[in-house]
Design a protein around this motif. Structure first.
Motif, PDB file in Angstrom:
ATOM      1  N   GLU A 113      13.424   7.730  62.107  1.00  0.00           N
ATOM      2  CA  GLU A 113      14.006   8.644  61.127  1.00  0.00           C
ATOM      3  C   GLU A 113      13.026   9.773  60.862  1.00  0.00           C
ATOM      4  O   GLU A 113      12.058   9.627  60.118  1.00  0.00           O
ATOM      5  N   GLY A 114      13.285  10.917  61.486  1.00  0.00           N
ATOM      6  CA  GLY A 114      12.327  12.012  61.426  1.00  0.00           C
ATOM      7  C   GLY A 114      11.240  11.833  62.471  1.00  0.00           C
ATOM      8  O   GLY A 114      11.004  10.726  62.960  1.00  0.00           O
ATOM      9  N   CYS A 115      10.559  12.937  62.811  1.00  0.00           N
ATOM     10  CA  CYS A 115       9.568  12.905  63.897  1.00  0.00           C
ATOM     11  C   CYS A 115       8.213  13.475  63.507  1.00  0.00           C
ATOM     12  O   CYS A 115       7.604  14.234  64.278  1.00  0.00           O
ATOM     13  N   PRO A 116       7.660  13.146  62.326  1.00  0.00           N
ATOM     14  CA  PRO A 116       6.358  13.713  61.975  1.00  0.00           C
ATOM     15  C   PRO A 116       5.233  13.204  62.863  1.00  0.00           C
ATOM     16  O   PRO A 116       4.194  13.858  62.982  1.00  0.00           O
ATOM     17  N   GLN A 117       5.423  12.042  63.481  1.00  0.00           N
ATOM     18  CA  GLN A 117       4.411  11.481  64.364  1.00  0.00           C
ATOM     19  C   GLN A 117       4.473  12.086  65.769  1.00  0.00           C
ATOM     20  O   GLN A 117       3.582  11.879  66.581  1.00  0.00           O
ATOM     21  N   VAL A 118       5.531  12.834  66.045  1.00  0.00           N
ATOM     22  CA  VAL A 118       5.715  13.434  67.363  1.00  0.00           C
ATOM     23  C   VAL A 118       5.429  14.928  67.327  1.00  0.00           C
ATOM     24  O   VAL A 118       4.746  15.466  68.192  1.00  0.00           O
ATOM     25  N   ASP A 119       5.959  15.625  66.313  1.00  0.00           N
ATOM     26  CA  ASP A 119       5.928  17.089  66.261  1.00  0.00           C
ATOM     27  C   ASP A 119       6.473  17.627  67.586  1.00  0.00           C
ATOM     28  O   ASP A 119       7.559  17.259  67.985  1.00  0.00           O
ATOM     29  N   LEU A 131       8.350   1.259  73.259  1.00  0.00           N
ATOM     30  CA  LEU A 131       8.133   0.299  72.180  1.00  0.00           C
ATOM     31  C   LEU A 131       9.437  -0.228  71.593  1.00  0.00           C
ATOM     32  O   LEU A 131       9.411  -1.111  70.752  1.00  0.00           O
ATOM     33  N   GLY A 132      10.579   0.342  72.023  1.00  0.00           N
ATOM     34  CA  GLY A 132      11.858  -0.199  71.589  1.00  0.00           C
ATOM     35  C   GLY A 132      12.710   0.726  70.757  1.00  0.00           C
ATOM     36  O   GLY A 132      13.785   0.316  70.287  1.00  0.00           O
ATOM     37  N   ILE A 133      12.295   1.969  70.518  1.00  0.00           N
ATOM     38  CA  ILE A 133      13.101   2.901  69.733  1.00  0.00           C
ATOM     39  C   ILE A 133      14.373   3.245  70.497  1.00  0.00           C
ATOM     40  O   ILE A 133      14.331   3.661  71.652  1.00  0.00           O
ATOM     41  N   ARG A 134      15.538   3.109  69.824  1.00  0.00           N
ATOM     42  CA  ARG A 134      16.834   3.314  70.497  1.00  0.00           C
ATOM     43  C   ARG A 134      17.611   4.495  69.937  1.00  0.00           C
ATOM     44  O   ARG A 134      18.656   4.857  70.481  1.00  0.00           O
ATOM     45  N   ALA A 135      17.166   5.070  68.838  1.00  0.00           N
ATOM     46  CA  ALA A 135      17.819   6.261  68.269  1.00  0.00           C
ATOM     47  C   ALA A 135      16.747   7.081  67.568  1.00  0.00           C
ATOM     48  O   ALA A 135      15.795   6.516  67.006  1.00  0.00           O
ATOM     49  N   VAL A 136      16.908   8.414  67.589  1.00  0.00           N
ATOM     50  CA  VAL A 136      15.905   9.304  67.003  1.00  0.00           C
ATOM     51  C   VAL A 136      16.600  10.436  66.251  1.00  0.00           C
ATOM     52  O   VAL A 136      17.497  11.099  66.789  1.00  0.00           O
ATOM     53  N   SER A 137      16.197  10.641  64.994  1.00  0.00           N
ATOM     54  CA  SER A 137      16.589  11.846  64.265  1.00  0.00           C
ATOM     55  C   SER A 137      15.374  12.764  64.196  1.00  0.00           C
ATOM     56  O   SER A 137      14.232  12.293  64.191  1.00  0.00           O
ATOM     57  N   PHE A 138      15.608  14.068  64.135  1.00  0.00           N
ATOM     58  CA  PHE A 138      14.530  15.024  64.319  1.00  0.00           C
ATOM     59  C   PHE A 138      13.785  15.396  63.048  1.00  0.00           C
ATOM     60  O   PHE A 138      12.675  15.915  63.106  1.00  0.00           O
ATOM     61  N   THR A 139      14.385  15.185  61.899  1.00  0.00           N
ATOM     62  CA  THR A 139      13.750  15.616  60.658  1.00  0.00           C
ATOM     63  C   THR A 139      14.344  14.834  59.502  1.00  0.00           C
ATOM     64  O   THR A 139      15.228  13.996  59.683  1.00  0.00           O
ATOM     65  N   HIS A 140      13.842  15.077  58.295  1.00  0.00           N
ATOM     66  CA  HIS A 140      14.403  14.456  57.097  1.00  0.00           C
ATOM     67  C   HIS A 140      15.047  15.587  56.299  1.00  0.00           C
ATOM     68  O   HIS A 140      15.931  16.260  56.805  1.00  0.00           O
ATOM     69  N   PHE A 141      14.660  15.827  55.066  1.00  0.00           N
ATOM     70  CA  PHE A 141      15.280  16.919  54.315  1.00  0.00           C
ATOM     71  C   PHE A 141      14.675  18.287  54.642  1.00  0.00           C
ATOM     72  O   PHE A 141      15.328  19.309  54.509  1.00  0.00           O
ATOM     73  N   GLY A 142      13.426  18.289  55.081  1.00  0.00           N
ATOM     74  CA  GLY A 142      12.732  19.549  55.265  1.00  0.00           C
ATOM     75  C   GLY A 142      12.651  20.017  56.704  1.00  0.00           C
ATOM     76  O   GLY A 142      13.470  19.667  57.549  1.00  0.00           O
ATOM     77  N   ARG A 143      11.644  20.792  56.999  1.00  0.00           N
ATOM     78  CA  ARG A 143      11.472  21.441  58.305  1.00  0.00           C
ATOM     79  C   ARG A 143      10.480  20.655  59.151  1.00  0.00           C
ATOM     80  O   ARG A 143       9.464  20.170  58.659  1.00  0.00           O
ATOM     81  N   SER A 144      10.794  20.539  60.432  1.00  0.00           N
ATOM     82  CA  SER A 144       9.878  19.900  61.371  1.00  0.00           C
ATOM     83  C   SER A 144       9.672  20.817  62.571  1.00  0.00           C
ATOM     84  O   SER A 144      10.249  21.908  62.650  1.00  0.00           O
ATOM     85  N   MET A 145       8.870  20.359  63.525  1.00  0.00           N
ATOM     86  CA  MET A 145       8.634  21.144  64.739  1.00  0.00           C
ATOM     87  C   MET A 145       9.846  21.150  65.669  1.00  0.00           C
ATOM     88  O   MET A 145       9.893  21.918  66.633  1.00  0.00           O
ATOM     89  N   LEU A 146      10.848  20.304  65.361  1.00  0.00           N
ATOM     90  CA  LEU A 146      12.024  20.195  66.225  1.00  0.00           C
ATOM     91  C   LEU A 146      13.266  20.831  65.624  1.00  0.00           C
ATOM     92  O   LEU A 146      14.126  21.330  66.353  1.00  0.00           O
ATOM     93  N   ALA A 147      13.362  20.806  64.282  1.00  0.00           N
ATOM     94  CA  ALA A 147      14.597  21.265  63.638  1.00  0.00           C
ATOM     95  C   ALA A 147      14.395  21.335  62.139  1.00  0.00           C
ATOM     96  O   ALA A 147      13.376  20.892  61.602  1.00  0.00           O
ATOM     97  N   ASP A 148      15.400  21.869  61.453  1.00  0.00           N
ATOM     98  CA  ASP A 148      15.428  21.888  59.992  1.00  0.00           C
ATOM     99  C   ASP A 148      16.328  20.790  59.460  1.00  0.00           C
ATOM    100  O   ASP A 148      17.398  20.514  60.026  1.00  0.00           O
ATOM    101  N   GLY A 149      15.903  20.183  58.343  1.00  0.00           N
ATOM    102  CA  GLY A 149      16.736  19.202  57.677  1.00  0.00           C
ATOM    103  C   GLY A 149      17.847  19.861  56.876  1.00  0.00           C
ATOM    104  O   GLY A 149      17.876  21.087  56.688  1.00  0.00           O
TER     105      GLY A 149
END
Length: 351
Positions: A113-119, A131-149
């Protein structure tokens, strides 16, 4: 049709429960027993057969400690599964989910949930998939390096260049792109790019409750067009401005089923009661999340033990047995690569 009998016989799959956050904040020596003694009984009482566990990094760990917090939560999930192998299994593939369900065990699936560890270091998505992650969202409410929440909707932003690349990479890894929390421009951009099913793990209908965290009818139809699933959020403030009941949740499920189709709606609980109780001090109460009171809950549906209420509500309003089975878990199971694909279910293991 007996709602409880149907509920216990169907696959019940929840796309979003933050319980892993509460496991990982405890000493590692108690992870296995805490899950078995506290969470497993609640999940089984609710008839849950498949539980998606989001990995969410709290603000206090960002950015420097994001990767460490992520690995701690992933390790906690693996320890839970290894220490409780008789009753749960951590699943990386559809066949692994099938085997877990067929054996009567609870299938656990990891999501990001969100990608702050990836940027924008997208190679780390490969690591997380291993490691087993099967779904990924790019951000939470705010802005990330991938998209805006979704709280940044006024900016009108689409995905960044790294976000565009991430969609293709995740599809190549057979990892679902999750548009919950993504801003409207970003959702549209994902839907333009997607060649595989897209999911919203915990989002409700904007047509019934106007809030930036909810999805418009056009977005619902767009997700359905990819073959994906919208898993309706139980968070009361995103369902109604009135005193919430399970019927408000059923209203959103019915709306998504009508607009997107019965093959494209599921459940994404987003239970918050225990998270708030443990993590929010009294001085910060009442807690509001994006303008809504986070402590207002649907009576009886404060945690996973209340899940049968949903089946009862759907049956009461005339949903047929095959459609109820799809909503409860069949649709989410399909996009995760498991089976059976339509209306038949595994026994939940609840006696």
């Amino acid at each position: 049709m007996d709602p409880m009998a149907l509920h216990l016989d169907a696959v019940v799959a929840d796309a979003h429960n933050d319980l892993l956050m509460l496991v990982a904040r405890r000493p590692r020596a108690v992870w296995v027993d805490y899950f078995r003694e506290h969470w497993y009984p609640q999940l089984r009482e609710g008839g849950v057969d498949l539980q998606v566990l989001p990995v969410f990094v709290d603000e206090e760990f960002r950015p420097e400690g994001a990767w460490r917090a992520t690995l701690r939560m992933v390790e906690a999930a693996h320890r839970i599964a290894e220490g409780n192998a008789d009753v749960v299994a951590l699943c990386r593939t559809g066949p692994e989910i099938d085997r877990a369900l067929a054996s009567g065990r609870l299938a656990l699936v990891l999501a990001l949930e969100g990608c702050p560890q990836v940027d924008d270091d997208l190679e780390l998505l490969n690591t997380l998939a291993r490691l087993g992650i099967r779904a990924v969202s790019f951000t939470h409410f705010g802005r990330s390096m991938l998209a805006d929440g979704s709280a940044e909707n006024a900016a009108g932003s689409r995905l960044t260049r790294a976000g565009v690349e991430a969609v293709g990479l995740l599809e190549s890894l057979d990892v679902l792109v999750d548009v919950s929390h993504l801003g409207r421009g970003g959702v549209g951009h994902v839907l333009e790019l997607a060649t595989r099913p897209v999911v919203a793990t915990h989002s409700s209908a904007d047509a019934l409750r106007h809030h930036h965290r909810n999805l418009t009818d056009d977005q619902l139809r767009g997700i359905a067009a990819t073959g994906g699933v919208v898993c309706v959020n139980f968070f009361a403030g995103f369902l109604t401005e009135e005193k919430p009941t399970v019927d408000h949740l059923a209203d959103h499920i019915a709306h998504v089923a009508e607009v997107a189709g019965e093959d494209h709606v599921g459940l994404g609980s987003d239970f918050v009661a225990e998270v708030v109780d443990e993590k929010v001090p009294a001085c910060d109460r009442p807690l509001t999340v994006e303008g809504v009171d986070a402590e207002v809950l649907i009576p009886g549906l404060e945690g996973p033990a209340g899940m049968p209420m949903i089946t009862e509500a759907l049956v009461r309003r005339g949903f047929t047995e095959p459609v109820v089975r799809k909503v409860l878990g069949g649709n989410l199971l399909r996009v995760l690569g498991g089976g059976p694909r339509q209306s038949q279910g595994y026994h939940s293991g609840v006696e």
